[in-house]
Motif scaffolding. Structure first.
Motif, short mmCIF file in Angstrom:
data_model
loop_
_atom_site.label_atom_id
_atom_site.label_comp_id
_atom_site.label_asym_id
_atom_site.label_seq_id
_atom_site.Cartn_x
_atom_site.Cartn_y
_atom_site.Cartn_z
N MET A 1 0.85 -1.20 0.00
CA MET A 1 0.00 0.00 0.00
C MET A 1 0.88 1.24 0.00
SD MET A 1 -2.97 0.97 2.76
CE MET A 1 -3.48 2.66 2.99
N GLN A 2 0.64 2.16 -0.89
CA GLN A 2 1.45 3.37 -1.01
C GLN A 2 1.14 4.32 0.15
OE1 GLN A 2 1.01 5.40 -4.69
NE2 GLN A 2 2.62 6.88 -4.29
N PRO A 3 2.17 4.86 0.85
CA PRO A 3 1.92 5.76 1.98
C PRO A 3 1.21 7.03 1.53
CG PRO A 3 4.24 5.79 1.35
CD PRO A 3 3.61 4.67 0.59
N SER A 4 0.45 7.59 2.48
CA SER A 4 -0.30 8.81 2.18
C SER A 4 0.63 9.96 1.85
CB SER A 4 -1.18 9.18 3.39
OG SER A 4 -1.74 10.45 3.21
N LYS A 5 0.25 10.77 0.89
CA LYS A 5 1.04 11.96 0.53
C LYS A 5 0.48 13.21 1.20
CE LYS A 5 3.78 12.54 -2.59
NZ LYS A 5 5.24 12.79 -2.60
N LYS A 6 -0.46 13.00 2.16
CA LYS A 6 -0.99 14.14 2.89
C LYS A 6 0.05 14.62 3.90
CE LYS A 6 -6.03 13.42 2.81
NZ LYS A 6 -7.22 13.22 3.67
N ILE A 7 0.07 15.91 4.13
CA ILE A 7 1.01 16.47 5.11
C ILE A 7 0.43 17.72 5.73
CG2 ILE A 7 2.27 17.82 3.37
CD1 ILE A 7 4.85 17.17 4.99
N LEU A 8 0.59 17.87 7.05
CA LEU A 8 0.20 19.09 7.75
C LEU A 8 1.41 20.02 7.76
CD1 LEU A 8 -1.86 18.34 11.00
CD2 LEU A 8 -2.68 19.04 8.76
N VAL A 9 1.22 21.25 7.35
CA VAL A 9 2.31 22.22 7.33
C VAL A 9 1.97 23.38 8.26
CG1 VAL A 9 3.71 23.75 5.92
CG2 VAL A 9 2.89 21.60 4.97
N GLY A 10 2.81 23.58 9.27
CA GLY A 10 2.62 24.71 10.16
C GLY A 10 2.90 26.00 9.41
N MET A 11 1.90 26.87 9.30
CA MET A 11 2.05 28.13 8.56
C MET A 11 1.81 29.30 9.51
SD MET A 11 0.24 27.11 4.92
CE MET A 11 0.73 28.67 4.14
N SER A 12 2.89 30.02 9.79
CA SER A 12 2.84 31.10 10.77
C SER A 12 2.45 32.44 10.18
CB SER A 12 4.22 31.24 11.43
OG SER A 12 5.18 31.64 10.46
N GLY A 13 2.44 32.53 8.85
CA GLY A 13 2.25 33.82 8.20
C GLY A 13 3.56 34.41 7.73
N GLY A 14 4.68 33.75 8.08
CA GLY A 14 5.99 34.22 7.67
C GLY A 14 6.42 33.61 6.35
N VAL A 15 7.52 34.12 5.82
CA VAL A 15 7.97 33.69 4.49
C VAL A 15 8.52 32.26 4.48
CG1 VAL A 15 10.29 34.67 4.77
CG2 VAL A 15 9.33 34.40 2.47
N ASP A 16 9.18 31.84 5.55
CA ASP A 16 9.80 30.52 5.57
C ASP A 16 8.75 29.40 5.49
OD1 ASP A 16 12.35 31.64 5.79
OD2 ASP A 16 12.21 31.73 7.97
N SER A 17 7.74 29.48 6.32
CA SER A 17 6.71 28.44 6.28
C SER A 17 5.89 28.52 5.00
CB SER A 17 5.80 28.54 7.51
OG SER A 17 5.17 29.80 7.60
N SER A 18 5.72 29.71 4.45
CA SER A 18 4.97 29.87 3.21
C SER A 18 5.68 29.18 2.04
CB SER A 18 4.79 31.37 2.88
OG SER A 18 4.03 32.01 3.88
#
Length: 353
Positions: A1-18
């Motif tokens: 079974m292929q692993p899920s490609k879903k991912i949670l990304v913490g987005m602070s509003g800053g450029v790095d997380s964006s």
């Protein structure tokens, strides 16, 4: 079974997380952006965290990328694990680093738990660091951008956390992150970086501590015994900081060189006062990331973010882990973290006693 490609990304509003979110979208992940609401002012405890505007910036980027953005309220956990720890450490006369605990318990603690509840196996942030898997263990690696490298703040992460983390910015320099953001048309491409206490904002530390720690005045004495003033409480001072009294007669500026907790005396001296220098410290709460090494051993270490990497020898003693520096170091501050490195790998670290 292929692993899920879903991912949670913490987005602070800053450029790095964006840009991190944009890179993961480009790599084919199904990205779900998360804004973590960790702080809002209360009657007795105030900061200057403008979380609504920060979230608005994250929402704009999410809309441009065509991804959802959810807001998760972690205020209770943040206060329990980070803010209470911060006040406890300062009250005891130590100088803590709340960002380390924020990463351990919030960004890669409760956020990771939230991901698992949603059936998502991976989380990502805009930290400058990397994770590799080799020899049956996960390794925390330094970023290519040595100035921005944030492994110091991440050294308390464990194997069961690193297993689920992706750091998209490991091989990218800050200037290129900003360039990518401009090319993507992000409004936050040249946004100033957040400073101050993690998620609370650039509030004065003295003012913030004063909301819970009452003043306890005492004498300020030089390292040779001269009384030069009065302090308002030892918790409000840290080793190596400039002592703010006006100097008479054109004398050299004074710095905090020691604290006498029993007598409630703040000891000050010159910038290179011998009391400020030590060659060894003991650590508590040491976290070894890949595995505990055979002691004694030699490696590199730093005791502040961005600090110089120093040669050290590490020993196991009854009192704990002893770290001996090859050369004396200035302001090895109790409560701060000392972090170990082997070239480009972060091995872990602990709290200076």
């Amino acid at each position: 079974m292929q692993p899920s490609k879903k991912i949670l990304v913490g987005m602070s509003g800053g450029v790095d997380s964006s840009v991190s979110a944009a890179l993961l979208v480009k790599q084919g992940y199904e990205v779900i952006g998360v804004y973590m609401k960790n702080w809002s002012d209360t009657k007795d405890l105030t900061g200057v965290c403008d979380w609504k505007n920060e979230r608005r910036d994250a929402q704009r980027v999410a809309a441009q990328l065509g991804i959802p953005l959810v807001t998760l309220d972690f205020e209770k956990e943040y206060r329990n694990h980070v803010v209470d720890y911060l006040f406890h450490e300062f009250k005891t006369g130590r100088t803590p680093n709340p960002d380390v605990l924020c990463n351990k318990f919030i960004k890669f603690g409760v956020l990771l738990e939230e991901a698992k509840k949603r059936g998502i196996d991976k989380v990502a942030t805009g930290h400058y660091a990397g994770v590799s898997h080799e020899g049956g263990a996960y390794h925390l690696m330094r970023a290519v951008d040595e100035i921005k490298d944030q492994t110091y703040f991440l050294h308390q992460l464990k194997q069961n956390q690193l297993e689920h983390i992706i750091f998209p910015l490991q091989a990218i320099k800050k200037q290129d992150v900003k360039k990518d953001a401009r090319e993507l048309g992000f409004a936050n491409a040249d946004k100033k970086e957040s400073m101050g206490i993690c998620f609370v904002g650039p509030v004065s530390m003295r003012e913030f501590l004063g909301t819970r720690i009452k003043p306890r005045p005492g004498r300020v004495v030089t390292s040779v015994g001269d009384v030069v003033g009065e302090h308002d409480g030892l918790p409000f001072y840290t080793l190596g900081q400039r002592y703010g009294a006006v100097q008479r007669g054109g004398q050299e500026p004074l710095y905090v060189v020691a604290k006498d907790k029993q007598r409630n005396i703040l000891i000050v001296g010159g910038e290179n006062d011998p009391l400020l220098f030590k060659k060894d410290v003991f650590l508590k709460g040491v976290n070894w990331i890949p595995r505990k090494p055979a002691l004694p051993f030699k490696c590199l270490a730093r005791f502040c973010h961005g600090g110089h990497l120093n040669k050290v020898a590490v020993f196991g003693k009854l009192k704990g882990i002893q770290v001996v520096f090859k050369e004396s170091q200035r302001a090895l501050t109790p409560g701060q973290f000392l972090v170990f490195y082997n070239n480009y790998e972060c091995l872990g670290g602990g709290v200076i006693q």
